[in-house]
Scaffold this motif. Structure first.
Motif, mmCIF file in Angstrom:
data_model
loop_
_atom_site.group_PDB
_atom_site.id
_atom_site.type_symbol
_atom_site.label_atom_id
_atom_site.label_comp_id
_atom_site.label_asym_id
_atom_site.label_seq_id
_atom_site.Cartn_x
_atom_site.Cartn_y
_atom_site.Cartn_z
ATOM 1 N N PHE A 48 0.840 -1.208 0.058
ATOM 2 C CA PHE A 48 -0.078 -0.085 -0.080
ATOM 3 C C PHE A 48 0.908 1.290 -0.019
ATOM 4 O O PHE A 48 0.653 2.109 -0.562
ATOM 5 C CB PHE A 48 -0.882 -0.184 1.258
ATOM 6 N N TYR A 49 2.002 1.273 0.866
ATOM 7 C CA TYR A 49 2.905 2.425 0.925
ATOM 8 C C TYR A 49 4.128 2.414 0.136
ATOM 9 O O TYR A 49 4.952 2.935 0.380
ATOM 10 C CB TYR A 49 3.148 2.550 2.504
ATOM 11 N N ALA A 50 4.049 1.697 -0.969
ATOM 12 C CA ALA A 50 5.229 1.260 -1.650
ATOM 13 C C ALA A 50 5.869 2.540 -2.192
ATOM 14 O O ALA A 50 7.058 2.808 -2.254
ATOM 15 C CB ALA A 50 4.740 0.329 -3.141
ATOM 16 N N ALA A 54 11.435 4.342 0.033
ATOM 17 C CA ALA A 54 12.667 4.740 0.240
ATOM 18 C C ALA A 54 12.811 5.789 1.219
ATOM 19 O O ALA A 54 13.888 6.105 1.733
ATOM 20 C CB ALA A 54 13.263 5.449 -0.855
ATOM 21 N N ARG A 55 11.594 5.965 2.181
ATOM 22 C CA ARG A 55 11.666 7.034 3.248
ATOM 23 C C ARG A 55 12.343 6.309 4.576
ATOM 24 O O ARG A 55 12.013 4.813 4.787
ATOM 25 C CB ARG A 55 10.489 7.498 3.669
ATOM 26 N N PRO A 56 12.782 7.144 5.299
ATOM 27 C CA PRO A 56 13.311 6.383 6.455
ATOM 28 C C PRO A 56 12.530 5.823 7.661
ATOM 29 O O PRO A 56 12.859 4.751 8.199
ATOM 30 C CB PRO A 56 14.127 7.432 7.261
ATOM 31 N N SER A 60 8.995 1.401 10.203
ATOM 32 C CA SER A 60 8.419 1.902 11.108
ATOM 33 C C SER A 60 6.840 2.069 10.769
ATOM 34 O O SER A 60 5.829 1.635 11.633
ATOM 35 C CB SER A 60 8.955 3.137 11.901
ATOM 36 N N LEU A 61 6.528 2.544 9.731
ATOM 37 C CA LEU A 61 5.143 2.948 9.409
ATOM 38 C C LEU A 61 4.434 1.824 9.017
ATOM 39 O O LEU A 61 3.481 1.430 9.361
ATOM 40 C CB LEU A 61 5.196 3.851 8.118
ATOM 41 N N THR A 62 5.085 0.820 8.399
ATOM 42 C CA THR A 62 4.371 -0.479 7.922
ATOM 43 C C THR A 62 4.440 -1.331 9.080
ATOM 44 O O THR A 62 3.260 -2.127 9.084
ATOM 45 C CB THR A 62 5.185 -1.017 6.629
ATOM 46 N N VAL A 84 -11.591 15.451 2.236
ATOM 47 C CA VAL A 84 -10.886 14.410 3.280
ATOM 48 C C VAL A 84 -9.517 15.031 3.680
ATOM 49 O O VAL A 84 -9.416 14.914 4.895
ATOM 50 C CB VAL A 84 -10.799 12.814 2.507
ATOM 51 N N ARG A 85 -8.864 15.359 2.618
ATOM 52 C CA ARG A 85 -7.284 16.001 3.255
ATOM 53 C C ARG A 85 -7.665 17.276 4.075
ATOM 54 O O ARG A 85 -6.888 17.181 5.121
ATOM 55 C CB ARG A 85 -6.764 16.366 2.094
ATOM 56 N N ASP A 86 -8.623 17.982 3.906
ATOM 57 C CA ASP A 86 -8.993 19.188 4.693
ATOM 58 C C ASP A 86 -9.328 18.812 6.109
ATOM 59 O O ASP A 86 -8.901 19.170 7.004
ATOM 60 C CB ASP A 86 -9.921 19.988 4.011
ATOM 61 N N ALA A 87 -10.259 17.736 5.993
ATOM 62 C CA ALA A 87 -10.604 17.169 7.289
ATOM 63 C C ALA A 87 -9.593 16.561 8.013
ATOM 64 O O ALA A 87 -9.505 16.456 9.414
ATOM 65 C CB ALA A 87 -11.739 16.121 7.068
ATOM 66 N N MET A 88 -8.635 15.883 7.386
ATOM 67 C CA MET A 88 -7.466 15.218 8.135
ATOM 68 C C MET A 88 -6.643 16.241 8.797
ATOM 69 O O MET A 88 -6.240 15.804 10.098
ATOM 70 C CB MET A 88 -6.654 14.437 7.189
ATOM 71 N N GLY A 89 -6.096 17.192 8.272
ATOM 72 C CA GLY A 89 -5.208 18.216 8.727
ATOM 73 C C GLY A 89 -3.813 17.489 8.349
ATOM 74 O O GLY A 89 -3.844 16.578 7.659
ATOM 75 N N ALA A 90 -2.872 18.498 8.785
ATOM 76 C CA ALA A 90 -1.325 18.273 8.215
ATOM 77 C C ALA A 90 -0.945 16.776 8.945
ATOM 78 O O ALA A 90 -1.275 16.562 9.915
ATOM 79 C CB ALA A 90 -0.486 19.291 8.774
ATOM 80 N N THR A 91 0.273 16.306 8.122
ATOM 81 C CA THR A 91 0.555 15.083 8.541
ATOM 82 C C THR A 91 0.906 14.962 10.297
ATOM 83 O O THR A 91 0.594 13.801 11.023
ATOM 84 C CB THR A 91 1.947 14.532 7.448
ATOM 85 N N ASP A 92 1.653 15.854 10.288
ATOM 86 C CA ASP A 92 2.069 16.138 11.842
ATOM 87 C C ASP A 92 1.136 16.706 12.635
ATOM 88 O O ASP A 92 0.678 18.046 12.639
ATOM 89 C CB ASP A 92 3.593 17.004 11.879
ATOM 90 N N ILE A 101 -8.968 16.428 11.988
ATOM 91 C CA ILE A 101 -8.875 14.976 12.870
ATOM 92 C C ILE A 101 -7.716 14.900 13.593
ATOM 93 O O ILE A 101 -7.558 14.416 14.588
ATOM 94 C CB ILE A 101 -9.101 13.886 11.833
ATOM 95 N N ARG A 102 -6.423 15.035 12.839
ATOM 96 C CA ARG A 102 -5.029 14.919 13.447
ATOM 97 C C ARG A 102 -4.870 15.906 14.368
ATOM 98 O O ARG A 102 -4.253 15.545 15.556
ATOM 99 C CB ARG A 102 -3.994 14.902 12.282
ATOM 100 N N LYS A 103 -5.555 17.080 14.362
ATOM 101 C CA LYS A 103 -5.111 17.882 15.757
ATOM 102 C C LYS A 103 -6.020 17.645 16.900
ATOM 103 O O LYS A 103 -5.583 17.551 17.870
ATOM 104 C CB LYS A 103 -5.807 19.602 15.332
ATOM 105 N N SER A 108 1.024 11.444 17.033
ATOM 106 C CA SER A 108 2.414 11.980 16.566
ATOM 107 C C SER A 108 2.093 11.843 15.079
ATOM 108 O O SER A 108 1.257 11.481 14.432
ATOM 109 C CB SER A 108 3.339 10.689 16.946
ATOM 110 N N ILE A 109 3.425 12.392 14.516
ATOM 111 C CA ILE A 109 3.484 12.459 12.854
ATOM 112 C C ILE A 109 3.330 10.968 12.323
ATOM 113 O O ILE A 109 2.872 10.864 11.345
ATOM 114 C CB ILE A 109 4.897 12.944 12.556
ATOM 115 N N GLU A 110 3.684 9.877 13.024
ATOM 116 C CA GLU A 110 3.330 8.553 12.462
ATOM 117 C C GLU A 110 2.117 8.118 12.821
ATOM 118 O O GLU A 110 1.248 7.526 12.085
ATOM 119 C CB GLU A 110 4.332 7.476 13.018
ATOM 120 N N SER A 111 1.636 8.057 14.271
ATOM 121 C CA SER A 111 0.419 7.391 14.561
ATOM 122 C C SER A 111 -0.482 8.822 14.404
ATOM 123 O O SER A 111 -0.666 9.404 15.481
ATOM 124 C CB SER A 111 0.562 6.973 16.021
#
Ligand code: ADP
Ligand code: MG
Length: 138
Positions: A48-50, A54-56, A60-62, A84-92, A101-103, A108-111
């Protein structure tokens, strides 16, 4: 009508906010057009996250995405991807706007509770990754 894929990630399921997340999308006027719970294997999360392989943070994400059940859904509506992106908010969540939702819900930036497709091409790939012809009309 535009379609997008969203996921309530394992932290969202653990925190009992499945209904909260789906409710926010419904309040935006989006329709749930496919919905199911699943438990991703590490390999399924990697597929899914292919694009992020290459990301560090890929390992951990998978690991995180396969740590418990998730809720997979396809949503339909005008401008569904951006809604949906607007409702989610920034990744961090620390950088996410108030009321997102994220705020409101993420630790965390991962969870960060929720996934949403970022473009029409990724939405098509992601919906097809999880839903077959019986589960969603093409
Ligand atoms: P988004 O989910 O906002 O579209 P990305 O596509 O950039 O964000 O990243 C995918 C997912 O990878 C994020 O939702 C988050 O779970 C995780 N992630 C992103 N950046 C980091 C990071 N710097 N450290 C740990 N995990 C991250
Ligand atoms: Mg993304």
């Amino acid at each position: 009508m535009e379609r997008t894929l969203s996921i309530v990630k394992p932290d969202g399921v653990r925190k009992n906010v499945i209904g909260d997340v789906i409710g926010r999308f419904e309040k935006q006027g989006l329709k749930v057009v496919a919905l199911k719970m699943a438990s991703l294997s590490k390999a399924e999360a990697e597929g899914f996250y292919a694009v992020h392989s290459a990301r560090p943070f890929f390992a951990s994400l998978t690991e995180f995405m396969s740590s418990g059940p998730v809720v997979l859904m396809a949503l339909s509506g005008e401008g569904a991807i951006k809604k949906v992106r607007d409702a989610m908010g920034a990744t961090d969540p620390a950088k996410a706007a108030p009321g997102t939702i994220r705020k409101d819900l993420a630790d965390s930036i991962e969870s960060n509770i929720v996934h949403g497709s970022d473009a029409p091409e990724t939405a098509a790939f992601e919906i097809g990754y999880f839903f077959n012809a019986l589960e969603i009309k093409r």
